[in-house]
Design a protein around this motif. Structure first.
Motif, short mmCIF file in Angstrom:
data_model
loop_
_atom_site.label_atom_id
_atom_site.label_comp_id
_atom_site.label_asym_id
_atom_site.label_seq_id
_atom_site.Cartn_x
_atom_site.Cartn_y
_atom_site.Cartn_z
N TRP A 23 10.90 17.32 24.98
CA TRP A 23 12.11 17.31 25.79
C TRP A 23 13.00 16.14 25.39
O TRP A 23 12.54 15.19 24.78
N ASP A 24 14.27 16.28 25.71
CA ASP A 24 15.23 15.19 25.61
C ASP A 24 15.62 14.80 27.03
O ASP A 24 15.43 15.59 27.96
N ALA A 25 16.17 13.62 27.19
CA ALA A 25 16.63 13.18 28.50
C ALA A 25 18.13 12.92 28.45
O ALA A 25 18.61 12.28 27.52
N ASP A 50 16.80 6.65 38.80
CA ASP A 50 16.57 5.23 38.54
C ASP A 50 17.49 4.45 39.46
O ASP A 50 18.68 4.30 39.18
N PRO A 51 16.97 3.95 40.61
CA PRO A 51 17.83 3.26 41.57
C PRO A 51 18.39 1.94 41.05
O PRO A 51 19.48 1.54 41.45
N VAL A 52 17.69 1.29 40.16
CA VAL A 52 18.17 0.01 39.62
C VAL A 52 19.38 0.24 38.72
O VAL A 52 20.39 -0.45 38.81
N GLU A 53 19.29 1.21 37.83
CA GLU A 53 20.37 1.51 36.89
C GLU A 53 21.44 2.41 37.52
O GLU A 53 22.46 2.68 36.89
N ARG A 54 21.17 2.90 38.74
CA ARG A 54 22.07 3.85 39.42
C ARG A 54 22.37 5.04 38.51
O ARG A 54 23.51 5.40 38.26
N ALA A 55 21.28 5.62 38.01
CA ALA A 55 21.37 6.72 37.06
C ALA A 55 20.44 7.85 37.46
O ALA A 55 19.47 7.65 38.20
N VAL A 56 20.76 9.03 36.95
CA VAL A 56 19.93 10.22 37.10
C VAL A 56 19.64 10.73 35.70
O VAL A 56 20.53 10.74 34.84
N TYR A 57 18.40 11.14 35.47
CA TYR A 57 18.00 11.72 34.18
C TYR A 57 17.63 13.17 34.40
O TYR A 57 16.92 13.50 35.35
N PHE A 58 18.08 14.02 33.50
CA PHE A 58 17.69 15.43 33.47
C PHE A 58 16.88 15.64 32.19
O PHE A 58 17.27 15.17 31.12
N LEU A 59 15.75 16.34 32.28
CA LEU A 59 14.95 16.67 31.10
C LEU A 59 15.38 18.05 30.62
O LEU A 59 15.40 19.01 31.40
N VAL A 60 15.71 18.12 29.34
CA VAL A 60 16.20 19.36 28.74
C VAL A 60 15.39 19.64 27.47
O VAL A 60 14.73 18.75 26.94
N PRO A 61 15.44 20.87 26.95
CA PRO A 61 14.68 21.18 25.74
C PRO A 61 15.04 20.25 24.58
O PRO A 61 16.21 19.91 24.36
N ALA A 62 14.04 19.83 23.86
CA ALA A 62 14.23 18.90 22.73
C ALA A 62 15.15 19.51 21.68
O ALA A 62 15.06 20.69 21.36
N GLY A 63 16.04 18.67 21.15
CA GLY A 63 16.90 19.07 20.05
C GLY A 63 18.15 19.82 20.43
O GLY A 63 19.03 20.01 19.60
N GLU A 64 18.26 20.26 21.68
CA GLU A 64 19.43 21.05 22.07
C GLU A 64 20.66 20.20 22.37
O GLU A 64 21.76 20.72 22.50
N THR A 65 20.50 18.89 22.48
CA THR A 65 21.62 18.02 22.82
C THR A 65 22.33 17.46 21.59
O THR A 65 23.33 16.77 21.72
N ASP A 66 21.83 17.76 20.40
CA ASP A 66 22.36 17.15 19.18
C ASP A 66 23.86 17.35 19.00
O ASP A 66 24.57 16.45 18.58
N ASP A 67 24.37 18.53 19.29
CA ASP A 67 25.78 18.83 19.07
C ASP A 67 26.60 18.83 20.36
O ASP A 67 27.71 19.35 20.38
N VAL A 77 24.43 10.01 27.98
CA VAL A 77 23.61 9.21 27.09
C VAL A 77 22.34 9.99 26.82
O VAL A 77 21.62 10.35 27.74
N VAL A 78 22.08 10.27 25.57
CA VAL A 78 20.83 10.92 25.18
C VAL A 78 19.88 9.79 24.80
O VAL A 78 20.15 9.05 23.86
N THR A 79 18.82 9.63 25.54
CA THR A 79 17.90 8.51 25.31
C THR A 79 16.88 8.86 24.24
O THR A 79 16.68 10.02 23.91
N ARG A 80 16.24 7.84 23.72
CA ARG A 80 15.20 8.04 22.70
C ARG A 80 13.81 7.76 23.25
O ARG A 80 12.83 8.23 22.73
N HIS A 81 13.71 6.98 24.29
CA HIS A 81 12.45 6.74 25.00
C HIS A 81 12.78 6.68 26.48
O HIS A 81 13.85 6.22 26.87
N ILE A 104 11.57 22.62 32.36
CA ILE A 104 12.68 21.90 31.77
C ILE A 104 14.00 22.54 32.22
O ILE A 104 14.09 23.75 32.35
N THR A 105 15.02 21.70 32.43
CA THR A 105 16.33 22.20 32.82
C THR A 105 16.99 22.91 31.65
O THR A 105 16.99 22.39 30.54
N ARG A 106 17.52 24.08 31.89
CA ARG A 106 18.23 24.80 30.83
C ARG A 106 19.55 24.08 30.56
O ARG A 106 20.36 23.88 31.46
N LEU A 107 19.74 23.69 29.31
CA LEU A 107 20.90 22.88 28.93
C LEU A 107 22.21 23.58 29.26
O LEU A 107 23.16 22.95 29.72
#
Length: 123
Positions: A23-25, A50-67, A77-81, A104-107
């Motif tokens: 997955w990607d985040a 993430d309450p400290v960063e005031r962020a929400v992460y969605f997990l999506v299928p790996a590689g689909e966020t490239d374009d 922001v597409v994270t790497r870790h 996983i969330t459908r992109l």
């Protein structure tokens, strides 16, 4: 796609999980992520807060966020870790799951929801 098996079941945080394998985040500001949830169909999509960063992460299928480009590139922001909490954690302190990771969330759905939110969010 099933998220079970890629999220730790232990009582403590795991080491950072590399994205891009199963997955990607996608990280967005919390107010945008929570608003986007109202545009997604009901489901058990993994939503990490993430309450400290005031962020929400969605997990999506790996590689689909490239374009993927958003109208306002500052919000995406597409994270790497990603440090993920155990699936049982559903409240602070620290990162927690707003929705347990069942699949996983459908992109395509997430992209549409974020675009709807961003089109009405003041810049």
């Amino acid at each position: 796609m099933d998220a079970i098996g890629v999220i730790p079941h232990s009582a403590t945080n795991s080491p950072p999980n590399p994205t891009g394998h199963r997955w990607d985040a996608i990280r967005v500001p919390r107010y945008i992520g929570l608003a986007a949830l109202t545009h997604l169909p009901a489901g058990d999509f993994p939503v990490l807060v993430d309450p400290v960063e005031r962020a929400v992460y969605f997990l999506v299928p790996a590689g689909e966020t490239d374009d993927w480009e958003m109208p306002d590139g500052r919000i995406l922001v597409v994270t790497r870790h990603l440090l993920v909490p155990p699936i049982q954690r559903n409240m602070p302190p620290g990162r927690y799951w707003l929705a347990k990771p069942q699949r996983i969330t459908r992109l395509k759905l997430l992209r549409k929801a974020l675009e709807q939110v961003c089109s009405c969010t003041p810049h």
